[in-house]
Each structure stands twice: as C-alpha cells, then as structure tokens.
Write an enzyme that holds these catalytic residues in place. Structure first.
Site, PDB file in Angstrom:
ATOM      1  N   ASP B  92       0.872  -1.174   0.000  1.00 34.19           N
ATOM      2  CA  ASP B  92       0.000   0.000   0.000  1.00 34.19           C
ATOM      3  C   ASP B  92       0.910   1.226   0.000  1.00 34.19           C
ATOM      4  O   ASP B  92       2.031   1.190   0.498  1.00 34.19           O
ATOM      5  CB  ASP B  92      -0.894  -0.039   1.242  1.00 34.19           C
ATOM      6  CG  ASP B  92      -2.035   0.965   1.132  1.00 34.19           C
ATOM      7  OD1 ASP B  92      -2.145   1.630   0.079  1.00 34.19           O
ATOM      8  OD2 ASP B  92      -2.802   1.079   2.087  1.00 34.19           O
ATOM      9  N   CYS B 314     -14.587 -26.604   9.665  1.00 30.48           N
ATOM     10  CA  CYS B 314     -13.286 -26.096   9.191  1.00 30.48           C
ATOM     11  C   CYS B 314     -12.235 -27.202   9.242  1.00 30.48           C
ATOM     12  O   CYS B 314     -12.228 -28.023  10.163  1.00 30.48           O
ATOM     13  CB  CYS B 314     -12.865 -24.922  10.084  1.00 30.48           C
ATOM     14  SG  CYS B 314     -11.266 -24.206   9.674  1.00 30.48           S
ATOM     15  N   CYS B 316      -8.825 -26.462   8.996  1.00 27.00           N
ATOM     16  CA  CYS B 316      -7.512 -25.822   9.176  1.00 27.00           C
ATOM     17  C   CYS B 316      -6.716 -26.581  10.246  1.00 27.00           C
ATOM     18  O   CYS B 316      -7.269 -27.369  11.010  1.00 27.00           O
ATOM     19  CB  CYS B 316      -7.684 -24.343   9.542  1.00 27.00           C
ATOM     20  SG  CYS B 316      -7.947 -24.014  11.288  1.00 27.00           S
ATOM     21  N   CYS B 319      -8.211 -26.266  13.806  1.00 23.22           N
ATOM     22  CA  CYS B 319      -9.428 -27.034  14.055  1.00 23.22           C
ATOM     23  C   CYS B 319      -9.155 -28.540  14.058  1.00 23.22           C
ATOM     24  O   CYS B 319      -9.871 -29.297  14.703  1.00 23.22           O
ATOM     25  CB  CYS B 319     -10.498 -26.659  13.028  1.00 23.22           C
ATOM     26  SG  CYS B 319     -11.114 -24.977  13.278  1.00 23.22           S
TER      27      CYS B 319
END
Lengths: 382, 382
Positions: B92, B314, B316, B319
């Site tokens: 940015d 989930c 991931c 999890c």
C-alpha cells in the site's frame, strides 16, 4: 525394557549419557527441557517443538491447578491431550511457586495453606498426598515430589528445617504415588550447605530403599532443587558435584531451573543429566539470542544492515532463513514474530548443545568438549 | 503470458474468477490477502503463510519507510528477501496512514508534508514521484498509487477535492512508475457519492488510455479506496457495484481494507476480486474466532470444558489439532499461542472462503453460494 528403566550408555569422568523409557517415547541425556508452564511453551507450537528435537516438555502443577483447573486437564484426557503434545512431559510439583508466595503461604508439618495472589487470591490447602493426586490427574510422564524450596541467603537452621520437611514429604509422596505409567522424582534440598545436601540425599535414599523393600517403586529419579535461587554464580559448583556423586548411578539427575549455556556445560561435567529453564524463551521475547559468540542483544544498532545469519555456527531454521537485520527490525518494532523466532533459536541452541555434549560423552571426549567451550566466546554466557 | 496479464476464467453475474501472473507466482481471485504491515504478518511465519495457501501478502510503505527504512529493505534485496517470503507481495502507498495523521500532515497540490507522530515525530515530504521511488525500491510485485483518503462523514466538496487530488496524483504516479516487473494499481476515491466515484473511474481510465497510447503501461489494476472508513454498513453497497462495473473487465479490482466474511461474500457478488484486512489477525489476538456459526468469543465460559474443535466445518490445522477448551485456556491466560492459533484459523477462514467462492464462480453457482451464506449463521459476522 520397563518404563523408566535407565541405560547408562557411557560415562566420561562424572558426565553421563543415559537413556530411559517413558510411555510417550525414549529420552536421552544430557538434555535441556523447554518449559511450558501454562500448558504452552510460550509462542511455540507442538510441531515446532518436535522439529527442535525437544525431548521432554515441562508444565507446572500450581499454574494448571489454578487455570484451567485439574478437572479440565483430566477431562481433556491429561496434559498431553489437552495441549496436543504427544511427547514425554514432566510436571513440577508447584512447591517452588507456593513458597514464592511469601506471606500469602503458611507451611506446617502436614502441608501448606496458601492464597493464590497471582490469580484470584483464593485460599487453598495442599498436602503431599493431595499434590500427588493432582499430578496423577494431570498425567505427565514424570512428576516431582512436593518440596519446600527456600531462598538465598538464609539462616542455616531455616535451610535445615525446610530440607527436613522436604524429605518427610518425599516419603509421603512416595507412599501416595500409585500411577505406574508415571515416574516420581524426589528432590534434594539443603541450600549451599554440603552437610545438609548429603543428609538430604541419604534420607531420600533410605526412603527409596524402604519403599522398594516393601514392594513399592521408590523414586525413578532425583531433582536437585534450591540452586539458582539468588546465590553468587560459582557457589552452586562448590557442592553440586558432591551431591550428584552421592546419588545412584542408575537414575536421572535433574538440576532444576538452570538454563545458562555455560552452566549446563559445567553441570554435565559434574554428573547432571537434565535441565529446564524459562531463560531461552524469556530472553528471546526480550530480544536476546544465545550464540557461539556469546549473548547478542538484537536491539544493537550494529545489526541494522547486517544481512548475515544470527549465528554462523548454528543450523536452526531461524539461522538458515533470517538475517540479523530482519530479526533486529522485528525486535525494534515489538513484533510477535521477533520473540517467536528468537525463542526457537534459543531453544535449539540449548537442545543442540546438550546433543553435542551427549556425542562427546559417547565418544569419550567430554573433557575436550568442556575445555573447548570454556575457551570460546560462548563461555561468557552465564 | 506476460507479467500481470489477466485471464478471466469465469464470471457469474458480476462475480469473476481471474488469474494473473506476477514475478513471484500466479494469483487467482477472488482472494483475501493477509496484511504484514511491518514486513511480518503478526505472529505468523512465512512457512505458515504458505501452508495457509496465502496468495499475496501486503506490506505498508509508510511503516517500512519509517522502520527499518527503505535503504535497509533495498539493501536486503527487496521486501521478499528481507522478510524471507518468496510469494507475491503488494505494498500500500501509505496514503491512508499519512492522511490519518490529521493535524500532523499538510497536503498541497504537489505532495504532502507530515510529522511521523507514531514514530519519532520527524518531518518528511512525499510527492507522488517520491512515493513511487520508495515503492520501487521496496520492490513488491504490486504497488498502489499515492492517494488522498478522506474519512466519513465529510462535506461533499471536501470529498470532491481529495478525489480530484487523487486522480491528479494517479497520473503523476503512472508517469513516474518505471519498474516493469512491478504492477501499479490506481485507486478509485469519491466517498459515498456515486457521481464522484464514477467521475474518479472516468478520469483514471483517461489517464490509463493516455499512458497506453503514448507507449506507457497505464494501470494493471484498480484499488477501490475510501470505503470502510466509518460509514454505516450498507452504505458501501449502495454504490460499490456501480463502481466495479464501470471498471475494465480485464483488470483486478481490489476493495481496500475490507475483511468481514459476509462483506467479502457480498462484495464478490458486486464484482470485487481482491481484499485485505488486519481483522483476522487483530481479532485473533483479541481472542475472537470466525466460524461457520458466526463469530466466537473464546473467553466465553461455555467453552471451558468443550473438547470439540473450534469450528466443526473447518479443516484448518487449528481445528484439526486443538479444542475449544484449550484455545479458551490460552486466551484467558493471555498466552501468545492463543493469538497465534486464532490468527491462523481466522486467516484460513477468509482465504478458504474466497477459495470456495472461486469454485462456485467457476461452477456457475455463485448465486446459490451467496444465498446459502446469507441464510447461514455465519452471515451474522459483518
């Protein structure tokens, strides 16, 4: 081979290389054990611990008892299941933490009453028996007796009294400890007084022998407590070697709370097998790294444009992947990753140092290893 | 295929699935981009980012310019080498940060003078040209034009003035940007006023066309700035779709600073391709998790003995490996690992949500995906 049976693979002077079995794997000494007080080694995942060849991780009975509570750890299936770490673990009894509560704690012959001032101030009472019950429910592979740890300096009569209380509690812990998949270690006390230390060892060995002769299991190892509690640095080494040599050859000796690289190298030479300390992660979070050149403060401006590895002599993931300039940037910006990466490096430093010590013992060259270390810039780190 | 060439793989209503090339790999949209403001995604290693299938990581020009300094990043070999991340990156411009400095900042037609009050208070001056120079030296794959971002609420004449300044600076950035391995994105401004937004788009497209007709490269994509700056939640959607549809089909549209799951699902439907936000890591460090059931505050006492995964829907690593009870314990104890694990989960949640959105677009079923999301408990999270 039975659980906790010890093989003395080699010795080199007083230095030893042991191996022993736990329900969660074989451990090999000398070794440094990362500290996971609250069921987490601060900022480090279990996967990272395995990648570091961490062997035993410590948790703390007092802190787990307070939060999340023993019932939660037990319902989770024990400490390993709770924190998703499948390797060997050890719980300190919490004696050290209790006796650090000062005026919030009152010990009598039977046990200790305390107010948890670092939590909610609530009142609790522990006896050696209740402490064993708690540690059995937490379920680490090794638990430590409840002991009384006294500071330095201290009147000798007070040291004597706390040492006597500790061995009386050792006997009660031995009687109360029933979980056969969990080892119990006694703890030698006695402050800086050799006569009290040797008396402590003698009493603990009596308790061990009595237990075994009556069908009990005695102690599977020995903690050496009450050092590194504020005494000048070399005072410990005036007595440490005589204490370790008074202990049985066939059981691990664990010097509690010690974590300076040079102190480890020296203590192995005195016959110590196991170490633990919060130093590598705490100093890592503060921006400091162990190295082959001595300790490095990563805030130092000289690292601003230094695009070389943290420690040229180190092969840890941090030294292989990151530069001093980047680590300095993270530390200066108080970025979490700085503390994480320096903790990984510092843990690797002590774990691999003990791995190299072990190789030297197995090769019969520990004296050379010791002399090379003491002549190196790294020896300044203690 | 040339760098930054875009393939429109599928569209489904206004929703699109794009792919485009960067020097550090192909990226596929819709996508959520983790934010690494200070050259680190807070608490997350580059290895963990790759394991999360993170595609583009953001860094911030203002913050890197202040610390460690552009020269340090450049000497390291650019931002990727500096932080040891080998995937695509975006910087940015820092315009948003500068214009958040309020009275410490003074903009004129030529540039902006500011005092870095969040660092050492030192005085600096940036022009569109110097900002391009800085971003080229930092060396991310995509850089953003220097723009003026104004808050909400705000007088329309002030919005109009800052929007005009932003497109004038867009032209100067376009002229000053020379690094051909780096894309330049213009930024659409105009606040909540549709006429100003469409005027902004029109002017940017003129600049783009002029640049290309005179042998320049124009803009490789478009940021959509100045939303999520304090307006009521649905106000953005009154104009967003008309803005995206006014932009060219063959270039990515990046809705800056947006990170609520439901807002992502809605904005994809309006034709947005790229998102970034600190929300997943910031809320993670604060103990909050995204989930298929809506947001979860892990401090909640109901999780104390809940030994089930964080989010049943989930897959991931968090999890798969940890329980709600353990995560709650870490959060309650303010342990670093709590923030780390919740950040990993939350990043996975948004990255995989955009992966599923992409699959739906490729399969021609985005409307069904959208309706199912909006009817689910997860839709409460915005």
């Amino acid at each position: 081979m039975s659980l906790f049976d010890v093989t003395v693979e080699a010795s080199c002077g007083a230095a030893r290389a042991l191996s022993f079995e736990t329900a969660h794997g074989t451990v090999r000494t000398p070794m440094f054990m990362p500290v996971g007080t609250h069921a987490t080694v601060k900022g480090i995942t279990p996967d990272q611990l395995h990648a570091l060849n961490s062997q035993i991780v410590l948790a703390n009975t007092y802190h787990l008892y307070m939060r999340p509570g023993v019932d939660v750890v037990e319902e989770a299936g024990g400490i390993q299941r709770f924190m998703n770490y499948d390797g060997p673990m050890l719980t300190d009894s919490g004696g050290f933490q209790l006796f650090s509560l000062d005026h919030m704690m009152k010990a009598d012959a039977d046990g200790v009453t305390f107010h948890a001032r670092d939590y909610d101030g609530s009142a609790h009472r522990w006896t050696p028996e209740s402490n064993m019950d708690i540690q059995q429910r937490i379920g680490a592979d090794i638990c430590m007796q409840l002991d009384q740890c006294i500071g330095y300096p201290c009147e000798k009569e007070d040291v004597a009294a706390s040492t006597a209380l500790s061995w009386e509690w050792a006997k009660r812990c031995c009687d109360a400890h029933t979980r056969i998949d969990q080892a119990l270690f006694a703890i030698v006390q006695g402050g800086m007084h050799l006569d009290l230390r040797l008396e402590s060892v003698r009493r603990l060995l009596e308790i061990d022998a009595e237990s075994r002769s009556s069908g009990g299991r005695g102690f599977q190892g020995f903690g050496i407590g009450g050092y590194s509690v504020g005494e000048p640095h070399d005072v410990m080494f005036e007595t440490l070697g005589q204490v370790t040599r008074a202990l049985p050859d066939d059981r691990p000796r664990y010097l509690m709370g010690v974590g300076n690289p040079t102190t480890l190298v020296r203590a192995v030479r005195e016959g110590v097998d196991m170490f633990d300390c919060v130093l590598p992660t705490r100093t890592g979070r503060m921006g400091t790294a162990f190295s082959s050149q001595g300790r490095m403060n990563m805030r130092n401006a000289k690292y601003k444009r230094d695009f070389t590895p943290l420690d040229h002599a180190c092969d840890c993931p941090v030294c292989r992947q990151y530069t001093r300039a980047y680590l300095r940037h993270l530390v200066m910006q108080k970025e979490m990753l700085g503390g994480i990466l320096l903790s990984v490096h510092n843990l690797h430093f002590l774990i691999s140092l003990m791995g190299r010590a072990r190789e030297a013992i197995l090769g019969g060259t520990y004296e050379e290893f010791y002399r090379a270390w003491m002549a190196s810039p790294a020896a300044n780190d203690y």
